[in-house]
Scaffold this motif. Structure first.
Motif, short mmCIF file in Angstrom:
data_model
loop_
_atom_site.label_atom_id
_atom_site.label_comp_id
_atom_site.label_asym_id
_atom_site.label_seq_id
_atom_site.Cartn_x
_atom_site.Cartn_y
_atom_site.Cartn_z
N ARG A 1 39.47 40.21 57.93
CA ARG A 1 40.65 39.95 57.05
C ARG A 1 40.79 38.72 56.57
O ARG A 1 41.24 38.51 55.31
CB ARG A 1 41.88 40.25 58.20
N TRP A 2 40.49 37.75 57.37
CA TRP A 2 40.41 36.20 56.88
C TRP A 2 39.35 35.93 55.86
O TRP A 2 39.43 35.21 55.02
CB TRP A 2 40.59 35.34 57.84
N PHE B 1 37.64 37.77 53.94
CA PHE B 1 37.72 38.43 52.74
C PHE B 1 39.42 37.97 52.07
O PHE B 1 39.74 38.65 51.06
CB PHE B 1 37.62 40.10 52.79
N ASN B 2 40.23 37.13 52.58
CA ASN B 2 41.30 36.81 52.16
C ASN B 2 40.75 36.27 50.52
O ASN B 2 40.01 35.54 50.53
CB ASN B 2 42.10 35.72 52.89
N GLY B 3 41.53 36.71 49.65
CA GLY B 3 41.51 36.53 48.25
C GLY B 3 41.83 35.05 47.76
O GLY B 3 40.88 34.67 46.82
N GLU B 4 42.64 34.20 48.50
CA GLU B 4 42.70 32.84 48.28
C GLU B 4 42.09 31.89 48.92
O GLU B 4 41.44 31.07 48.27
CB GLU B 4 44.26 32.62 48.15
N TYR B 5 42.00 32.34 50.24
CA TYR B 5 41.45 31.18 51.07
C TYR B 5 40.16 31.63 51.97
O TYR B 5 39.51 31.06 52.59
CB TYR B 5 42.32 30.74 52.27
N LYS C 1 38.22 34.47 41.69
CA LYS C 1 38.61 35.12 42.89
C LYS C 1 38.80 36.46 42.81
O LYS C 1 39.56 36.95 42.04
CB LYS C 1 39.62 34.26 43.74
N SER D 1 40.41 39.81 44.61
CA SER D 1 41.55 40.12 45.60
C SER D 1 40.78 41.38 46.48
O SER D 1 40.98 42.60 46.08
CB SER D 1 42.66 40.45 44.73
N LEU E 1 41.36 42.62 49.26
CA LEU E 1 42.36 43.57 50.16
C LEU E 1 43.49 44.00 49.38
O LEU E 1 44.23 44.81 49.90
CB LEU E 1 42.87 42.82 51.42
N GLY E 2 43.50 43.47 48.09
CA GLY E 2 44.76 44.03 47.11
C GLY E 2 44.16 45.01 46.19
O GLY E 2 45.09 45.32 45.11
N THR E 3 42.73 45.42 45.98
CA THR E 3 42.18 46.03 45.00
C THR E 3 41.90 47.28 45.46
O THR E 3 40.93 47.22 46.59
CB THR E 3 40.95 45.35 44.41
N THR F 1 43.53 46.07 56.58
CA THR F 1 44.32 46.35 55.46
C THR F 1 45.79 46.74 55.66
O THR F 1 46.26 47.18 54.81
CB THR F 1 43.52 47.30 54.65
N PRO G 1 46.19 48.60 49.51
CA PRO G 1 47.45 48.95 48.87
C PRO G 1 47.55 50.13 48.55
O PRO G 1 46.68 50.99 48.27
CB PRO G 1 47.19 47.91 47.73
N GLU H 1 47.12 37.62 42.94
CA GLU H 1 46.74 39.38 43.02
C GLU H 1 47.07 39.48 44.70
O GLU H 1 47.24 41.17 44.68
CB GLU H 1 45.47 39.21 42.47
N ASP H 2 46.35 39.06 45.32
CA ASP H 2 46.35 39.27 46.77
C ASP H 2 47.84 39.59 47.29
O ASP H 2 47.85 40.26 48.30
CB ASP H 2 45.78 38.24 47.74
N ILE I 1 49.83 41.59 46.85
CA ILE I 1 50.18 43.01 46.80
C ILE I 1 50.05 43.59 48.38
O ILE I 1 50.77 44.48 48.69
CB ILE I 1 49.46 43.84 46.01
N ASN I 2 49.46 42.80 49.13
CA ASN I 2 49.23 43.02 50.53
C ASN I 2 49.84 41.93 51.65
O ASN I 2 49.67 41.90 52.71
CB ASN I 2 47.84 43.37 50.80
N LEU J 1 50.02 26.87 47.61
CA LEU J 1 49.66 27.77 46.53
C LEU J 1 50.79 28.57 45.66
O LEU J 1 50.68 28.70 44.61
CB LEU J 1 49.05 28.97 47.25
N GLN K 1 53.95 49.31 45.75
CA GLN K 1 52.38 49.07 45.45
C GLN K 1 51.74 50.00 44.45
O GLN K 1 50.91 49.77 43.65
CB GLN K 1 51.58 49.27 46.84
N LEU L 1 50.16 48.67 40.98
CA LEU L 1 48.63 49.18 40.67
C LEU L 1 48.56 49.74 39.46
O LEU L 1 47.32 49.93 38.94
CB LEU L 1 48.06 49.66 41.93
#
Lengths: 305, 493
Positions: A134-135, A137-141, A157, A159, A161-163, A247, A251, B294-295, B297-298, B312, B448, B452
């Motif tokens: 989870r960490w 693959f975090n989109g930001e960090y 970057k 996302s 976990l958000g895609t 996840t 989403p 974008e992230d 969303i979760n 951020l 969500q 999307l």
């Protein structure tokens, strides 16, 4: 002394017949209590309005739970996700586990240490692995994006976990990582039981490496492979912990599988009736799978030489 | 060989069904417990217990006022369960229970369960009739807990001591409980009000002047979010919540168009209008316009706060309890708090006032009177002040909320300003029924799906409204005499 002469006492023959059943009785009783009762109970619950918070209002509702399950707008998505999750995870685990076992089957310096390290993931709890992924693959960090950016593989970057699609891919990667050692251990054990002399005979007949692998090694380890694939398929199909931790199914349920959805239903609304219906469906799917798999792979003939 | 195959199949089947069946196993043992619960749910019995307890209440109150506590229950043992343990809270409770023992002779056994498992744990304890005497609970669980008789009414215990509590407790929280459940079941551990945390330093860089003492609208908030977004600097305007809880602040925004209500007095949902749909779209545009990562969303609570503290995101809508995290994790020059925006329709400030957690006495308590004495001790002005300063909450007792720490210049100044705002109205919840499953699933899943692009905003809003309407219709059919919630104000009007 004859049993008949001692009145009600059992004859020796009867005792001998009963003996095996008495030996296995403790285990059977435990199995019935630990598995048989929940199995029957979950089937019964699947036909009931059974909410943990409303136990005073438990009642039969015929097929209401099954209708709710099959008409759920997410049902087909869940089924598709479950199939992708299981097929990709099992296939990759098998191929990588086989490669690992073949590599470790040879003798080289430091094999013991290397073997201990590569088998470590199997010892980790799914919770720890889930958080790790989870960490990562975090989109930001997350470290994954960082590495990919630095290597110039991606420009922006991702996302993960958000895609849709990618979130399920992350869960699958976690599952593959955690399960490779199980295949590796089992196949390695099987490889080490293959007699050396058949390879010597094959060498004398001028067999090449590939031919030896496909005509000698694979048939010998086939029973192990079949059993390992069968077990892993069942376990992975039933597993929901990684999905929930990595996840939470998001989403919009794009990484949700049947068992994780069942878990969410059971513990968000304590609707054990609906969760029971999902459980029965899983049981039917896996029973059919096991029957077909064993038939196709001819498990009953495997290992006969 | 066939036997081998059959045995494998049997083992497989068992492995599969044990998964669900185990849950039911727990439920089964709980069947007996439901009898206990039923007994607990009988209001007259609970009331009788409360009546007996009112003596203790009076005694305890009088004793508390004189600085001494009743030792009537000396030698008694109580169990206490905290559902949100942390170093701060655990340390506080261990200390306060020792003080309680010294003051009353009652020993308290402290237990805790991590928040993520708390709902499950309490449900299992409730169903099996083994709840502790006193427990902290979350308001969202009360529908289920009161229906099952897992908590007892506290009206008679509270009695005349109600005047010691702030208006927010009496006129908002308890009034809401009376409307929803016909009784008061909880004593809040503290209060939380929502505000918008803003990166003050970013605003100064951009020449944006924010005045927390002046009311502002949601459109002005959206403008601010857009201005604070700067992809070059890796800055986003908002800590957007897309996962569980995503609908909570959005719903309050929509309630600005419905007089703070979810349902009208006929039980019809109010959010199906065009202006609500427009507002719904504006809110989701924060994400769709890339003013949030974008992230997100979760994202849930942790990610929202972490990314605001981490630099951020530029704004964060959340409760006053978050202030404690910012005080310790950021420089004072980096952040400030703005009040929640007012409604574009009627100019009122619609904002939630919640108790993070609340003390309740369980239906399984063998000594509710001693349990009430414990709650009184925990919420006495002195102990409340200590607790709230440690946890970042606003006190529930008038005496404690008058401390300098909560003054206009303090960290909590804006939150208290919101509570004293003449136009403040506390909107209703999603409904008087149990909506836990919707909150944990459908609400954020619909949002969500829209984010999307799988469906349009109207479909998402309609699906949410339809789910709530269905639930309300069922509830009203079962409870024809149930009251319909309305927005509440501090003066009780």
């Amino acid at each position: 002394m004859s049993a008949n002469k001692s009145g009600g006492k059992l004859s020796l023959q009867t005792k001998r017949k009963l003996q095996p059943y008495l030996y296995i009785a403790p285990v059977m009783i435990l199995l019935l209590l630990a598995f048989g009762y929940p199995l029957i109970k979950s089937i019964v619950m699947s036909f009931q309005d059974y909410k943990l918070s409303r136990l005073d209002k438990v009642s039969w509702n015929n097929f209401k739970n099954y209708i709710a399950m099959f008409t759920d707008k997410n049902f087909l998505l869940l089924l598709k996700n479950s199939v992708i999750y299981v097929v990709v995870a099992v296939l990759c685990q098998f191929l990588l586990g086989l490669g690992l076992a073949l590599g470790l089957n040879g003798k080289f310096k430091g094999r013991g240490i290397y073997q201990s390290i590569v088998f470590l993931p199997w010892a980790f709890s799914a919770f720890v692995v889930g958080l790790l992924f989870r960490w990562s693959f975090n989109g930001e960090y997350g470290v994954v994006n960082d590495v990919l950016l630095k290597l110039g593989i991606i420009k922006d970057k991702i996302s993960w976990l958000g895609t849709p699609g990618l979130s399920l891919a992350v869960v699958i990667m976690a599952m593959i990582w955690i399960g490779i050692p199980f295949f590796g251990i089992n196949i390695l054990a099987a490889l080490q039981s293959v007699p050396e002399d058949i390879y010597e005979a094959a060498d004398m007949d001028g067999c090449g490496t590939f031919r030896k692998f496909f005509t000698l090694t694979l048939p010998y380890i086939k029973p192990t492979i079949i059993m390992t694939i069968l077990l892993r398929t069942i376990w992975i199909f039933n597993s929901f912990d990684l999905v929930v931790i990595v996840t939470e199914g998001g989403p919009a349920n794009y990484s949700q599988t049947l068992p994780s959805y069942m878990y969410t239903q059971a513990f968000s609304s304590y609707d054990f009736g609906l969760a029971g219906a999902f459980g029965v469906l899983l049981m039917v799917i896996l029973t059919l799978y096991a029957l077909i798999f064993l038939k196709i792979t001819q498990y009953d003939k495997a290992g006969d030489f | 060989m066939k036997k081998r195959v059959v045995s494998i199949l049997l083992a497989s089947a068992m492995a599969v069904t044990a998964f669900t069946g185990c849950g039911g196993g727990g439920g089964s043992s709980a069947a007996e417990a439901s009898k206990t619960s039923e007994a607990g749910s009988a209001a007259p019995e609970a009331s009788a217990a409360s009546e007996a307890g009112s003596t203790a209440s009076e005694a305890g109150s009088a004793a508390a006022a004189s600085g001494e506590w009743s030792r009537e229950f000396e030698g008694t043992s109580l169990s206490f369960l905290d559902v949100a343990p942390s170093d701060v809270r655990t340390s506080y409770y261990e200390g306060i229970f020792q003080k309680f023992y010294e003051a009353t002779g009652i020993e308290v056994e402290y237990q805790s369960v991590p928040w993520d498992d708390a709902a499950d744990k309490l449900t299992v304890l409730g169903a099996s009739g083994t709840l502790p005497d006193v427990m902290t609970t979350w308001n969202g669980w009360l529908g289920q807990f009161t229906q099952s008789g897992w908590v007892i009414p506290l009206d008679d215990y509270i009695g005349d001591t109600a005047s010691e509590y702030t208006d927010a407790v009496v006129n908002i929280l308890w009034e809401s409980e009376k409307t929803r459940y016909n009784h008061i079941y909880t004593v809040p551990d503290g209060l939380m009000v929502k505000g918008i945390y803003v990166r003050k330093d970013w605003c100064e860089e951009l020449g944006i002047d924010l005045d927390p003492t002046k009311a502002w609208t949601y459109d002005e908030y959206f403008d601010l979010v857009e201005k604070l977004t700067d992809p070059e600097k890796k800055r986003y305007g908002a800590s957007f919540r897309g996962a569980r809880g995503a609908l909570d602040p959005l719903w309050v925004y929509l309630q600005g168009y419905t007089n703070g209500a979810t349902f009208d007095q006929e039980g019809k949902i109010q959010m199906t209008t065009d202006e609500c749909l427009t507002a719904f779209n504006k809110w989701l545009d924060i994400y769709r316009n890339k003013w949030a990562p974008e992230d997100s969303i979760n994202w849930g609570f942790t990610e929202m706060v972490d990314n605001f503290v981490g630099g951020l995101t530029g704004t964060l809508i959340n409760d006053s309890e978050v202030a404690a995290t910012l005080i310790s994790g950021m420089e004072d020059s980096q952040w400030t708090v703005m009040p929640m925006p007012t409604s574009e329709k009627d100019g009122k400030l619609y904002n939630t006032i919640n108790a993070p957690y609340a003390y309740t006495i369980s239906g399984n308590s063998k000594n509710p009177d001693a349990s009430w004495l414990l709650i009184q001790f925990l919420t006495s002005a002195e102990n409340q002040a200590e607790y709230c300063q440690a946890t970042g909450e606003i006190p529930i007792k008038k005496e404690a909320s008058g401390l300098d720490y909560y003054g206009a210049d303090g960290y909590y100044g804006v939150f208290l300003q919101e509570m004293n705002d003449e136009t403040l109205a506390v909107p209703t919840s999603f409904g008087t029924f149990d909506f836990t499953d919707l909150h944990q699933g459908l609400f954020h899943e619909e949002i969500q799906s829209c984010l999307l692009g799988d469906q349009d905003a109207k479909t998402s809003l309609d699906n949410i409204c339809n789910a709530l309407q269905t639930r309300m219709d069922e509830y009203m059919a079962e409870n024809p005499d149930a009251g319909i919630e309305v927005a509440l104000t501090m003066n009780g009007q």
